[in-house]
Design a protein around this motif. Structure first.
Motif, short mmCIF file in Angstrom:
data_model
loop_
_atom_site.label_atom_id
_atom_site.label_comp_id
_atom_site.label_asym_id
_atom_site.label_seq_id
_atom_site.Cartn_x
_atom_site.Cartn_y
_atom_site.Cartn_z
N ASN A 1 0.83 -1.22 0.00
CA ASN A 1 0.00 0.00 0.00
C ASN A 1 0.86 1.27 0.00
OD1 ASN A 1 -2.25 -1.69 0.17
ND2 ASN A 1 -2.34 -1.52 2.41
N LEU A 2 1.80 1.35 -0.93
CA LEU A 2 2.74 2.46 -0.97
C LEU A 2 2.43 3.47 -2.06
CD1 LEU A 2 6.11 0.53 -0.40
CD2 LEU A 2 4.74 1.76 1.30
N GLU A 3 1.64 3.12 -3.04
CA GLU A 3 1.42 4.01 -4.18
C GLU A 3 0.31 5.01 -3.85
OE1 GLU A 3 1.63 2.27 -8.08
OE2 GLU A 3 2.08 0.31 -7.18
N PRO A 4 0.24 6.13 -4.59
CA PRO A 4 -0.76 7.17 -4.28
C PRO A 4 -2.19 6.66 -4.34
CG PRO A 4 0.94 8.05 -5.72
CD PRO A 4 1.19 6.58 -5.63
N SER A 5 -2.50 5.73 -5.23
CA SER A 5 -3.87 5.22 -5.30
C SER A 5 -4.25 4.49 -4.02
CB SER A 5 -4.00 4.27 -6.50
OG SER A 5 -3.06 3.20 -6.39
N ASP A 6 -3.30 3.78 -3.42
CA ASP A 6 -3.59 3.11 -2.16
C ASP A 6 -3.79 4.10 -1.03
OD1 ASP A 6 -3.27 0.65 -3.46
OD2 ASP A 6 -1.11 0.65 -3.11
N ARG A 7 -2.99 5.18 -1.05
CA ARG A 7 -3.14 6.18 0.00
C ARG A 7 -4.47 6.91 -0.12
NH1 ARG A 7 1.42 7.60 2.62
NH2 ARG A 7 -0.12 8.54 4.02
N GLN A 8 -4.89 7.15 -1.34
CA GLN A 8 -6.18 7.84 -1.53
C GLN A 8 -7.34 6.98 -1.07
OE1 GLN A 8 -6.33 8.92 -5.65
NE2 GLN A 8 -4.67 10.46 -5.47
N ALA A 9 -7.18 5.68 -1.16
CA ALA A 9 -8.24 4.77 -0.71
C ALA A 9 -8.22 4.60 0.81
CB ALA A 9 -8.08 3.41 -1.39
N GLY A 10 -7.27 5.21 1.49
CA GLY A 10 -7.23 5.13 2.94
C GLY A 10 -6.55 3.89 3.48
N LYS A 11 -5.78 3.21 2.68
CA LYS A 11 -5.11 1.99 3.14
C LYS A 11 -3.83 2.35 3.89
CE LYS A 11 -6.88 -0.73 -0.75
NZ LYS A 11 -6.50 -1.58 -1.91
N PHE B 1 7.59 -6.20 -8.49
CA PHE B 1 8.40 -5.09 -7.99
C PHE B 1 9.00 -4.23 -9.10
CE2 PHE B 1 8.53 -7.58 -4.02
CZ PHE B 1 8.18 -6.58 -3.13
N VAL B 2 9.32 -4.82 -10.24
CA VAL B 2 9.91 -4.01 -11.31
C VAL B 2 8.93 -2.94 -11.80
CG1 VAL B 2 10.81 -4.07 -13.66
CG2 VAL B 2 11.58 -5.75 -11.98
N PRO B 3 7.67 -3.29 -12.11
CA PRO B 3 6.74 -2.20 -12.49
C PRO B 3 6.51 -1.19 -11.36
CG PRO B 3 5.88 -4.35 -13.16
CD PRO B 3 7.05 -4.62 -12.28
N MET B 4 6.49 -1.67 -10.11
CA MET B 4 6.31 -0.75 -8.99
C MET B 4 7.47 0.23 -8.90
SD MET B 4 5.90 -1.59 -4.92
CE MET B 4 4.37 -2.48 -5.17
N SER B 5 8.70 -0.27 -9.07
CA SER B 5 9.86 0.62 -9.00
C SER B 5 9.86 1.62 -10.15
CB SER B 5 11.14 -0.21 -9.01
OG SER B 5 11.31 -0.87 -10.25
N GLU B 6 9.39 1.23 -11.31
CA GLU B 6 9.31 2.16 -12.44
C GLU B 6 8.30 3.27 -12.16
OE1 GLU B 6 8.44 -0.22 -15.79
OE2 GLU B 6 10.50 -0.99 -16.03
N ARG B 7 7.17 2.90 -11.59
CA ARG B 7 6.16 3.92 -11.28
C ARG B 7 6.69 4.87 -10.19
NH1 ARG B 7 2.73 -0.70 -11.68
NH2 ARG B 7 2.72 -0.91 -9.41
N ARG C 1 2.76 0.13 4.41
CA ARG C 1 3.62 -0.80 5.17
C ARG C 1 5.01 -0.84 4.52
NH1 ARG C 1 -1.29 -3.70 4.51
NH2 ARG C 1 -2.50 -3.77 6.45
N ALA C 2 5.67 0.27 4.56
CA ALA C 2 7.03 0.33 4.00
C ALA C 2 8.03 -0.45 4.84
CB ALA C 2 7.48 1.79 3.88
N PHE C 3 7.67 -0.82 6.07
CA PHE C 3 8.60 -1.56 6.92
C PHE C 3 8.84 -2.98 6.42
CE2 PHE C 3 4.33 -1.87 8.67
CZ PHE C 3 4.13 -3.23 8.79
N LEU C 4 8.04 -3.43 5.46
CA LEU C 4 8.25 -4.78 4.90
C LEU C 4 9.37 -4.81 3.87
CD1 LEU C 4 4.55 -5.91 4.40
CD2 LEU C 4 6.12 -6.62 6.21
N LEU C 5 9.71 -3.69 3.29
CA LEU C 5 10.70 -3.68 2.21
C LEU C 5 12.10 -4.11 2.68
CD1 LEU C 5 9.70 -0.48 0.18
CD2 LEU C 5 9.32 -2.88 -0.41
#
Length: 1180
Positions: A435-445, A470-476, A448-452
């Motif tokens: 739940n790190l991307e802006p769309s997840d934050r907008q949804a109120g989720k 993870f590769v597409p996530m890192s590109e975004r 959990r960056a502590f998992l990385l």
């Protein structure tokens, strides 16, 4: 033998008699051999020891001698002298029982004796009695004696005399062991004769010693003796000793294993009884000490039973399987491991009849084999169930992490880290998304960056999950970083940058043994990795770690990863190009990690790939040499060649050696190019693939030494050391030409270069000591008709000593240092005459005026005093001691300390009298007397400190006879120690030194009251309250400082005495007068500022210290003891006009602390002198 004797020789100064006596005897024997010119053979030592032992026995001395050389004596010599040995040593057994060291030495002798005898000599009565005595020592309570005796019995039984297969004493050992086991099981085992009066060895402990003896001896015992021993072993667990039971079961397991591996049937007939006895006495599942051994006995017994009688074993199969399987419930790892091993053996006991019965029973049958298969299948399905259950559990667990007041963060991190390692991020992130991307934050989720950070540990997830998730996530995230950076949101850009770095840090965790490399490592993903290596320096380290782990782990898992390795080999060529380009683009400090990855991938590459890459690098290397001012490129290509060097074939190695042995490389203007050139040549020689002529190589290196850079000297010395080993024995004339360069190398500023130069000097000495011919006619500067010399270490020392005639003190000093190293390295090979010549020659240099030469010579003298024999040095003491005393007062270069240290060593080796007599003049001898006094003073000080400590402990023991140590109660608490110290200081008169703190700590005791427990916290609260109250200012506290009238009790105040208020007022007035500024300008702690504003602190001179003491002397100190100990250098001067001061009047100006000036004659005022004198013009 020489190694055994070398362990005895150094103990001549030992404080232990059993070490010192054999060492002195050995030195005496070797001196006798040297005088009589007798070879030091085992037979000669043996004969001398027998003769010495005979004389010692006549003098009733039995503690002399060490038989560690007995194993090296030839057997015929022992057989010939058997009667003499027995008559001398056999009667010594009773006398030596109480002395372990000589007893062990005698056992060493008898080990060699028994192994050297033939069958007829083993029947001699004295031999059999000695063996019986050794058998009894196998149960001795002393561990070293017991082990030595057990080793003798094991060695004797393992090597029977030819042509016997089994030793004649085997039956006797079996009977003795059986009787001892029966006595141990009944508790009637007699004590050892050597145990002494105070021995408390129990029957169980003695039985444990017996089992430890029996384990290695069992395979050598007769077959008919095994069944009674086995029966007795089953009775030992009844004693209730866990270790004894474990040892008994372990021996039974070894016995059954030996019967199946060797094909013997020694214990087969006992298996049914053993099985029933073991099954009837199962240990508790919570008993972790006995359970593993008990389970192993069942497995080994069943397998041995299956080998002997398969049908009878099948009848017991189901019962034993259920018993062993039930112990899977325990959580003790050794027990579960023993269960797995036993079940593996039981599976080998399944017979065709058991399989037929299960087949005929049908699918719904309840045959033993079907129930076992169902049981195993159910257990194997458990991990899959766990993974499914883990998803639900992790999802439920994630709900707790949403609460901000969750108080178990560390435990939660441990759970998540374990889940990441076991089930992998593919399962974990499905249950707990990031739940790190802006769309997840907008949804109120919840993010959990502590998992990385947990991704970088090894886990079972496939590499394809990283590529797809993870590769597409890192590109975004990278695009979001670029956008935030362009819009000026630096903080947000930094956050996205950190998240991208954490994602790629987890790339290495996916590279631990993935099975989908062929499908995941696509050209597109490989191109992405290449772009990251080129353009993203921050992401380069994690990508390189992942690519390195990808090869390392695949090579470890060889069989299942064969397809992956085959695929990776096809990618080596393209990846080599990427790695080489990255290696050339980074600076020298960051090439280490890239070089490691190149080395790992080079180990995977095929020969044609290595050869192709090598040719490209060599071509680039040659092109860079032709270009000017391109040292960086040349050094980079040399580093690549060093990485590829271990994988080159012989042809490429020879070509590379010729390429580097040229002037363009070894005389390059760039120091790094020279250094790497020599390093490549050294590594090529070290690999052993180069077959070059050593003499031609030396000649070529000599020609190229003109342009040698200081940074390349270390690698040049290493190369020369390797080349020396290849020089033929008939061409040692090359060594004299290398000696000057090596000697001067010992003075290099670089420590590594100096070490390499010393290694070269030693390597040349080792080559000369191996023998050969030195053709003097071929040595530079020698006559052409010079005779040939035989190579030896003495000849080499003569060559090196030629540097002492050098023209510069630098060369002479370096030669002395080189000679010192050679004397230490070859101290056993250089003869006494050469050592004497070297010592007398270097002794002359102590009279030199050059400090560099003196410094090296003192180093050699120190080495000689420590290393050379006393007999060689003693004749030169009269010349050595005065020469050293001449430098005993020179403080430069620490000569005084060095000379003192040398004299201390000399006094320890030669004695005080010999050194003192060699001093000569009285003035010179004072130095030695001073050294002796310093040592005696230090010795007395240590003795006095020890006596003080012992006296304090004795006094406290007398005061508290029934006390126990405070450390045992409070574990070193210091609170009581502080209180006791303060009390002693109050009661002790001023100036009396109290006992040392260390002694007090050791001696403080607490009384032990037997009636009721001691409450150590009693009164703590009141003491804390009282301590705080004592610090407060109490009413009337200041009144205690005044005198009182004895009759009336009134306070008496003398008007002549000044009060504290007057003193403080006068001090304040003095400060107002500007004393603080004057103190900052003139005192030791003050400073001034120069014209440029820089601070310059005042120097600590005697004058300033004296002025400060004079000023401090006028201030009254609160501590009377401190003022009493401080001595004034001169008496206090009275104030001007003190004789006119009124005795009773207080004066007009009293409040400010200044008395009125009195009238006095000008002549009297003019006579006042001193630093603080006031001018007459300033008086009224």
């Amino acid at each position: 033998m020489e190694e055994a004797l070398a362990k005895i020789r150094p103990h001549t100064t030992s404080n232990l008699a059993h070490q010192k006596a054999p060492a002195n005897l050995l030195h005496a024997l070797e001196s006798t051999f040297q005088e009589k010119h007798t070879d030091r053979t085992p037979t000669a030592y043996f004969a001398a020891l027998i003769t010495t032992l005979d004389g010692c026995i006549q003098k009733k001395e039995t503690s002399l001698g060490d038989w560690r050389l007995a194993p090296f004596v030839p057997p015929p010599v022992i057989q010939t002298n058997l009667n003499t040995l027995l008559s001398l040593t056999a009667p010594l057994f009773p006398a030596l029982m109480a002395h372990a060291p000589p007893l062990r030495s005698q056992l060493t002798l008898y080990n060699a004796v028994f192994r050297a005898l033939d069958k007829s000599q083993l029947d001699v009565s004295a031999v059999r009695q000695s063996f019986a005595s050794i058998l009894q020592l196998c149960l001795d309570p002393r561990p070293k004696v017991r082990k030595k005796a057990a080793d003798i019995v094991k060695d004797v039984l393992s090597f029977p005399p030819s042509p016997l297969i089994r030793h004649p004493y085997a039956q006797r050992v079996a009977e003795w062991a059986h009787i001892a086991l029966q006595q141990a099981s009944s508790g009637a085992l007699p004590k050892s004769k050597s145990s002494g009066k105070g021995s408390d060895t129990s029957a169980a402990e003695t039985a444990i010693h017996l089992l430890a003896f029996l384990r290695p001896v069992l395979p050598n015992l007769p077959l008919d003796a095994i069944p009674p021993i086995t029966t007795t072993l089953l009775t030992l667990p009844r004693l209730g000793n866990p270790y004894l039971s474990q040892a008994a079961y372990s021996i039974l397991s070894d016995l059954f294993t030996a019967s199946t591996t060797t094909g013997t049937a020694s214990a087969i007939e006992q298996i049914p009884a053993v099985l029933n006895a073991v099954l009837e006495s199962p240990p508790a599942k919570a008993d972790n000490s006995i359970s593993p051994s008990w389970i192993r006995v069942l497995g080994d017994a069943m397998f041995a039973y299956h080998v002997a009688d398969a049908s009878a074993c099948a009848a017991e199969f189901n019962k034993v399987w259920k018993t062993v399987w039930s112990y899977f419930e325990t959580k003790h790892p050794p027990t579960r491991k023993a269960v797995a091993e036993s079940l593996a053996l039981l599976t080998r006991c399944i017979t065709p009849s058991i399989v037929k019965d299960s087949i005929s029973d049908g699918e719904a049958g309840k045959s033993p084999l079907r129930s076992i298969i169902s049981q195993i299948t159910k257990a194997l399905r458990l991990p899959g169930f766990c993974i499914c259950y883990a998803r639900a559990t992790l999802g439920y667990f994630s709900s707790y992490l949403k609460f901000g007041r969750f108080g178990h963060k560390e435990a939660a991190d441990a759970v998540l880290s374990t889940a990441m390692r076991v089930v992998g991020p593919a399962v974990l992130l499905a249950a707990i998304p990031l739940n790190l991307e802006p769309s997840d934050r907008q949804a109120g989720k919840e993010p959990r960056a502590f998992l990385l950070p947990m991704l970088n540990q090894p886990h079972p997830s496939l590499l394809g999950h990283f590529v797809s998730y993870f590769v597409p996530m890192s590109e975004r995230m990278f695009n979001l970083q670029q956008k935030a950076d362009s819009e000026g949101r630096q903080s947000e850009a930094k956050v996205w940058s950190v998240l991208v770095a954490q994602i790629w840090t987890g790339f290495a965790g996916y590279c631990h043994a993935p099975s989908d490399i062929k499908t995941a490592l696509t050209p597109a993903f490989s191109q992405l990795l290449s772009q990251l290596l080129y353009s993203q320096p921050d992401l380069r380290p994690p990508v390189l770690r992942g690519l390195k782990a990808l090869i390392r782990v695949q090579q470890d898992y060889r069989i299942p990863a064969s397809q992956n390795l085959t695929f990776l080999k096809t990618q080596v060529e393209s990846w080599f190009a990427v790695f080489f380009n990255v290696f050339g683009s980074v600076d020298r400090d960051n090439r280490g990690m890239v070089g490691d990855v190149i080395g790992v991938w080079a180990g995977l590459a095929e020969k044609q790939d290595i050869a192709k890459a090598y040719r490209k690098v060599v071509d680039l290397f040659r092109q860079s040499l032709q270009q000017s001012d391109n040292g960086n490129t040349t050094a980079m290509t040399q580093d690549l060649l060093i990485l590829l060097l271990p994988f080159l074939d012989a042809q490429d190695v020879a070509a590379l050696f010729s390429t580097c042995l040229v002037q363009e490389v070894l005389c390059h203007k760039d120091n790094g190019v020279q250094k790497r050139g020599y390093k490549i040549l050294a590594k090529l020689l070290e690999n052993g693939k180069v077959e070059e002529d050593a003499l031609q190589t030396f000649q070529r290196l000599d020609e190229l030494s003109v342009g040698l850079a200081p940074a390349a000297k270390k690698d040049r010395f290493i190369l020369l050391s390797l080349l020396i080993l290849r020089v033929p024995s008939e061409s040692l004339h090359i060594i004299p030409s290398l000696i000057p360069e090596a000697i001067l190398g010992t003075k290099e500023p670089s420590e590594k270069a100096r070490s390499a130069a010393f290694e070269l000097i030693v390597a040349m000495g080792q080559k000369m000591s191996q023998g050969g011919v030195v053709k003097r006619s071929m040595v530079d500067g020698m006559d052409e008709d010079g005779a040939e010399a035989q190579a030896s270490i003495n000849e080499y020392m003569t060559m090196v000593a030629g540097g002492l005639a050098g023209a510069s003190p630098h060369m002479i000093s370096a030669t002395v240092t080189a000679v010192s190293r050679l004397v230490f390295e070859f101290r056993e090979s250089i003869d006494a005459q050469m050592q004497t010549e070297i010592f007398t020659t270097l002794l002359v240099f102590l009279s030199s005026a050059n400090r560099e030469i003196i410094k090296s010579t003192l180093g050699y003298i120190k080495l000689a005093i420590h290393t050379l024999p006393i007999e060689l040095l003693r004749p030169h003491l009269k010349e050595l001691v005065p020469a050293l005393l001449a430098w005993s007062h020179d403080h430069k270069n620490h000569f005084k300390a060095k000379v003192r240290h040398i004299f201390e060593r000399m006094i320890r080796r030669f004695g005080w009298n010999d050194v003192y007599q060699a001093a000569g003049e009285d003035q010179a001898a004072k130095v030695l007397v001073n050294i002796k006094k310093r040592k005696e003073r230090a010795k007395r000080k240590r003795a006095r400190e020890d006596d003080d400590e012992e006296e304090e402990v004795r006094r406290l023991k007398e005061r508290f006879p029934q006390a126990m140590p405070l450390k045992d109660v409070l574990y070193g608490s210091e609170s009581e120690l502080d209180d006791s110290d303060e009390d002693e200081q109050v009661s002790r008169p001023t100036g009396m030194a109290g006992p040392k703190r260390r002694g007090v700590e050791q001696g403080v005791r607490l009384r032990v009251d037997d009636d009721e427990p001691m409450d150590l916290l009693q009164g703590v609260a009141s003491r804390l309250t009282n301590a705080q109250a004592n610090r407060r200012r109490k009413p009337g506290q200041d009144a205690g400082r005044f005198k009182t009238d004895a009759d009336t009790g009134k306070i008496v105040i003398n008007e002549d005495e000044e009060s504290d208020i007057e003193v403080s007022a006068r001090k304040a007035a003095k400060d107002v007068a500007g004393s603080a500024y004057r103190e900052s300008m003139t005192s030791v702690d003050g400073f001034t500022r120069g014209p440029n504003g820089r601070i310059k602190f005042n120097k600590d001179t005697k004058k300033r210290r004296r002025e400060n003491e004079d000023e401090d002397g006028d201030v009254e100190m609160a501590d009377g003891a401190a003022t009493a100990t401080k001595k004034n250098k001169r008496p206090m001067e009275p104030k001007l006009g003190h004789e006119f001061k009124a005795k009773r009047a207080g004066g007009d100006v009293k409040k400010g602390g200044v008395d009125p000036y009195a009238y006095m004659s000008l002549s009297q005022a003019a006579k006042k002198k001193g630093r603080n004198r006031t001018g007459i013009a300033g008086k009224h």
